[in-house]
Design a protein around this motif. Structure first.
Motif, PDB file in Angstrom:
ATOM      1  N   ARG A  12      49.451  36.100  52.569  1.00  0.00           N
ATOM      2  CA  ARG A  12      49.267  35.018  53.544  1.00  0.00           C
ATOM      3  C   ARG A  12      48.378  33.921  52.978  1.00  0.00           C
ATOM      4  NH1 ARG A  12      48.571  37.684  59.592  1.00  0.00           N
ATOM      5  NH2 ARG A  12      50.420  39.035  59.503  1.00  0.00           N
ATOM      6  N   PHE A  13      47.303  34.329  52.313  1.00  0.00           N
ATOM      7  CA  PHE A  13      46.436  33.339  51.672  1.00  0.00           C
ATOM      8  C   PHE A  13      47.239  32.508  50.674  1.00  0.00           C
ATOM      9  CE2 PHE A  13      42.430  36.048  52.452  1.00  0.00           C
ATOM     10  CZ  PHE A  13      42.054  35.259  53.529  1.00  0.00           C
ATOM     11  N   LYS A  14      48.054  33.182  49.898  1.00  0.00           N
ATOM     12  CA  LYS A  14      48.839  32.493  48.867  1.00  0.00           C
ATOM     13  C   LYS A  14      49.853  31.532  49.477  1.00  0.00           C
ATOM     14  CE  LYS A  14      51.689  33.299  44.763  1.00  0.00           C
ATOM     15  NZ  LYS A  14      50.799  32.495  43.893  1.00  0.00           N
ATOM     16  N   GLN A  15      50.510  31.979  50.535  1.00  0.00           N
ATOM     17  CA  GLN A  15      51.496  31.125  51.192  1.00  0.00           C
ATOM     18  C   GLN A  15      50.830  29.894  51.805  1.00  0.00           C
ATOM     19  OE1 GLN A  15      53.704  33.084  54.305  1.00  0.00           O
ATOM     20  NE2 GLN A  15      55.272  31.489  54.391  1.00  0.00           N
ATOM     21  N   ASN A  16      49.655  30.093  52.352  1.00  0.00           N
ATOM     22  CA  ASN A  16      48.930  28.998  53.000  1.00  0.00           C
ATOM     23  C   ASN A  16      48.302  28.036  51.994  1.00  0.00           C
ATOM     24  OD1 ASN A  16      47.653  27.814  55.498  1.00  0.00           O
ATOM     25  ND2 ASN A  16      45.793  28.375  54.366  1.00  0.00           N
ATOM     26  N   ASN A  17      47.886  28.566  50.843  1.00  0.00           N
ATOM     27  CA  ASN A  17      47.199  27.753  49.837  1.00  0.00           C
ATOM     28  C   ASN A  17      47.566  28.273  48.447  1.00  0.00           C
ATOM     29  OD1 ASN A  17      45.480  26.103  48.418  1.00  0.00           O
ATOM     30  ND2 ASN A  17      43.592  26.894  49.298  1.00  0.00           N
ATOM     31  N   PRO A  18      48.726  27.880  47.935  1.00  0.00           N
ATOM     32  CA  PRO A  18      49.254  28.448  46.686  1.00  0.00           C
ATOM     33  C   PRO A  18      48.367  28.204  45.463  1.00  0.00           C
ATOM     34  CG  PRO A  18      50.970  27.265  47.883  1.00  0.00           C
ATOM     35  CD  PRO A  18      49.674  26.927  48.543  1.00  0.00           C
ATOM     36  N   LEU A 163      36.480  44.748  44.979  1.00  0.00           N
ATOM     37  CA  LEU A 163      37.535  43.733  44.932  1.00  0.00           C
ATOM     38  C   LEU A 163      38.334  43.837  43.632  1.00  0.00           C
ATOM     39  CD1 LEU A 163      35.686  40.623  46.413  1.00  0.00           C
ATOM     40  CD2 LEU A 163      37.639  41.797  47.430  1.00  0.00           C
ATOM     41  N   LEU A 164      37.632  44.017  42.527  1.00  0.00           N
ATOM     42  CA  LEU A 164      38.319  44.147  41.243  1.00  0.00           C
ATOM     43  C   LEU A 164      39.253  45.354  41.238  1.00  0.00           C
ATOM     44  CD1 LEU A 164      35.405  43.276  38.804  1.00  0.00           C
ATOM     45  CD2 LEU A 164      37.506  41.953  39.130  1.00  0.00           C
ATOM     46  N   LYS A 165      38.887  46.364  42.010  1.00  0.00           N
ATOM     47  CA  LYS A 165      39.686  47.585  42.069  1.00  0.00           C
ATOM     48  C   LYS A 165      40.895  47.442  42.971  1.00  0.00           C
ATOM     49  CE  LYS A 165      39.274  52.530  43.169  1.00  0.00           C
ATOM     50  NZ  LYS A 165      38.352  53.609  43.633  1.00  0.00           N
ATOM     51  N   VAL A 166      40.732  46.767  44.106  1.00  0.00           N
ATOM     52  CA  VAL A 166      41.804  46.756  45.112  1.00  0.00           C
ATOM     53  C   VAL A 166      42.679  45.506  45.078  1.00  0.00           C
ATOM     54  CG1 VAL A 166      40.445  48.221  46.638  1.00  0.00           C
ATOM     55  CG2 VAL A 166      40.359  45.724  46.941  1.00  0.00           C
ATOM     56  N   VAL A 167      42.241  44.461  44.391  1.00  0.00           N
ATOM     57  CA  VAL A 167      43.044  43.235  44.342  1.00  0.00           C
ATOM     58  C   VAL A 167      44.019  43.306  43.158  1.00  0.00           C
ATOM     59  CG1 VAL A 167      43.015  40.726  44.074  1.00  0.00           C
ATOM     60  CG2 VAL A 167      41.198  41.867  45.376  1.00  0.00           C
ATOM     61  N   PRO A 168      45.314  43.237  43.413  1.00  0.00           N
ATOM     62  CA  PRO A 168      46.289  43.245  42.313  1.00  0.00           C
ATOM     63  C   PRO A 168      46.048  42.082  41.360  1.00  0.00           C
ATOM     64  CG  PRO A 168      47.379  43.615  44.421  1.00  0.00           C
ATOM     65  CD  PRO A 168      45.967  43.233  44.732  1.00  0.00           C
ATOM     66  N   THR A 169      46.381  42.286  40.098  1.00  0.00           N
ATOM     67  CA  THR A 169      46.099  41.292  39.053  1.00  0.00           C
ATOM     68  C   THR A 169      46.634  39.912  39.402  1.00  0.00           C
ATOM     69  OG1 THR A 169      46.122  43.009  37.355  1.00  0.00           O
ATOM     70  CG2 THR A 169      46.421  40.738  36.622  1.00  0.00           C
ATOM     71  N   LYS A 170      47.819  39.840  39.984  1.00  0.00           N
ATOM     72  CA  LYS A 170      48.434  38.533  40.248  1.00  0.00           C
ATOM     73  C   LYS A 170      47.658  37.710  41.267  1.00  0.00           C
ATOM     74  CE  LYS A 170      51.729  40.083  43.787  1.00  0.00           C
ATOM     75  NZ  LYS A 170      53.173  40.091  44.173  1.00  0.00           N
ATOM     76  N   PHE A 171      46.765  38.359  42.036  1.00  0.00           N
ATOM     77  CA  PHE A 171      45.961  37.630  43.015  1.00  0.00           C
ATOM     78  C   PHE A 171      44.527  37.402  42.548  1.00  0.00           C
ATOM     79  CE2 PHE A 171      48.996  40.022  45.843  1.00  0.00           C
ATOM     80  CZ  PHE A 171      49.727  38.923  46.266  1.00  0.00           C
ATOM     81  N   LYS A 172      44.107  38.047  41.462  1.00  0.00           N
ATOM     82  CA  LYS A 172      42.703  37.984  41.050  1.00  0.00           C
ATOM     83  C   LYS A 172      42.265  36.590  40.625  1.00  0.00           C
ATOM     84  CE  LYS A 172      41.742  42.742  39.801  1.00  0.00           C
ATOM     85  NZ  LYS A 172      42.096  43.794  38.876  1.00  0.00           N
ATOM     86  N   TYR A 173      43.181  35.784  40.136  1.00  0.00           N
ATOM     87  CA  TYR A 173      42.811  34.445  39.692  1.00  0.00           C
ATOM     88  C   TYR A 173      42.451  33.535  40.863  1.00  0.00           C
ATOM     89  CZ  TYR A 173      44.888  36.086  35.346  1.00  0.00           C
ATOM     90  OH  TYR A 173      45.173  36.817  34.224  1.00  0.00           O
ATOM     91  N   ASP A 174      42.956  33.841  42.051  1.00  0.00           N
ATOM     92  CA  ASP A 174      42.782  32.951  43.203  1.00  0.00           C
ATOM     93  C   ASP A 174      41.948  33.528  44.335  1.00  0.00           C
ATOM     94  OD1 ASP A 174      44.406  30.892  42.084  1.00  0.00           O
ATOM     95  OD2 ASP A 174      46.200  32.005  42.701  1.00  0.00           O
ATOM     96  N   ILE A 175      41.705  34.832  44.331  1.00  0.00           N
ATOM     97  CA  ILE A 175      41.067  35.466  45.489  1.00  0.00           C
ATOM     98  C   ILE A 175      39.671  34.913  45.757  1.00  0.00           C
ATOM     99  CG2 ILE A 175      40.098  37.412  44.180  1.00  0.00           C
ATOM    100  CD1 ILE A 175      41.605  37.509  47.755  1.00  0.00           C
ATOM    101  N   HIS A 176      38.937  34.572  44.706  1.00  0.00           N
ATOM    102  CA  HIS A 176      37.595  33.995  44.893  1.00  0.00           C
ATOM    103  C   HIS A 176      37.672  32.733  45.745  1.00  0.00           C
ATOM    104  CE1 HIS A 176      33.791  32.002  43.968  1.00  0.00           C
ATOM    105  NE2 HIS A 176      34.488  30.972  43.560  1.00  0.00           N
ATOM    106  N   HIS A 177      38.596  31.851  45.403  1.00  0.00           N
ATOM    107  CA  HIS A 177      38.711  30.580  46.128  1.00  0.00           C
ATOM    108  C   HIS A 177      39.203  30.811  47.559  1.00  0.00           C
ATOM    109  CE1 HIS A 177      37.861  28.432  42.485  1.00  0.00           C
ATOM    110  NE2 HIS A 177      38.898  28.957  41.873  1.00  0.00           N
ATOM    111  N   TRP A 178      40.177  31.680  47.721  1.00  0.00           N
ATOM    112  CA  TRP A 178      40.681  31.951  49.079  1.00  0.00           C
ATOM    113  C   TRP A 178      39.576  32.480  49.982  1.00  0.00           C
ATOM    114  CZ3 TRP A 178      45.310  34.935  46.643  1.00  0.00           C
ATOM    115  CH2 TRP A 178      46.337  34.038  46.343  1.00  0.00           C
ATOM    116  N   LEU A 198      44.014  33.012  59.961  1.00  0.00           N
ATOM    117  CA  LEU A 198      45.305  33.303  59.342  1.00  0.00           C
ATOM    118  C   LEU A 198      45.596  34.796  59.289  1.00  0.00           C
ATOM    119  CD1 LEU A 198      47.606  31.777  57.720  1.00  0.00           C
ATOM    120  CD2 LEU A 198      46.311  32.355  55.673  1.00  0.00           C
ATOM    121  N   ILE A 199      44.557  35.609  59.255  1.00  0.00           N
ATOM    122  CA  ILE A 199      44.733  37.057  59.065  1.00  0.00           C
ATOM    123  C   ILE A 199      44.136  37.865  60.222  1.00  0.00           C
ATOM    124  CG2 ILE A 199      44.783  36.843  56.550  1.00  0.00           C
ATOM    125  CD1 ILE A 199      41.828  37.877  56.576  1.00  0.00           C
TER     126      ILE A 199
END
Length: 210
Positions: A12-18, A163-178, A198-199
């Motif tokens: 949802r974060f990604k869809q809202n703010n790619p 967070l490093l453990k539970v966040v999949p790699t493809k989201f790790k680059y953006d999760i901080h900003h989201w 949103l969530i």
């Protein structure tokens, strides 16, 4: 919180703010480093007001070092703790020139040896300037991670590790900003805006405000 729910949150974060970005103004790794050092216990807005005047005059280690401590302070005096931050910045510029050919290092060990640079600052620079999958945890991210049950922990480092453990790699680059934007504008400290969140249906906060 289970991983399936976490992935739904990230999607949802990604869809809202790619392509989320920091709200600090910067055009080079060095400008970002200085901005993040200045942002400790200060707002991004206040930092941008100062650096918008500073960087056109001096935006390299050599230029800021030559500017000198007293002059640097005149540019950042509106920012909290400006005296100690100015001293750290001058020292950092000297180290960058002597040990790193004037360039910002792209590894944690060297970054954390710079005055005024702790783990959070290093993580921001590594992630934002060098596109590394690090996760910087500030007060907003600490609050959101614990409140939503996304990644619970009683210290900043424990939340980061979770967070490093539970966040999949493809989201790790953006999760901080989201997460920082979510904490800054929606999941605020005193009164979270759950009604417009949103969530909200995925969040496990027991005291939602509607």
């Amino acid at each position: 919180m289970n991983n399936n729910k976490r992935v739904q949150i990230f999607e949802r974060f990604k869809q809202n703010n790619p392509k989320p970005e920091t709200e600090l103004n910067w055009t080079s790794p060095f400008e970002l480093l200085i901005a993040v050092i200045l942002s400790a216990q200060a707002t991004d807005v206040s930092v941008n007001k100062a650096t918008d005047k500073l960087f056109p005059i001096a935006n390299t280690p050599d230029a800021i070092k030559n500017m000198g401590l007293a002059t640097l302070k005149t540019y950042i005096k509106t920012i909290g703790l400006f005296n100690s931050k100015a001293e750290n910045i001058i020292k950092t510029c000297k180290i960058l020139l002597i040990k790193h050919d004037g360039k910002v290092p792209d590894n944690r060990d060297d970054l954390e040896k710079l005055p005024g640079v702790g783990r959070k600052t290093a993580n921001v620079v590594l992630n934002t300037a060098f596109n590394q999958p690090t996760i910087a945890v500030d007060t907003h991210i600490f609050r959101v991670s614990n409140r939503t049950k996304l990644a619970s922990g009683d210290t900043v480092i424990k939340v980061e590790e979770k967070l490093l453990k539970v966040v999949p790699t493809k989201f790790k680059y953006d999760i901080h900003h989201w997460l920082i934007l979510h904490g800054r504008y929606v999941c605020t400290a005193r009164k979270p805006n759950c009604e417009n969140c949103l969530i909200h249906d995925l969040c496990e906060f027991n005291e939602k405000v509607y």
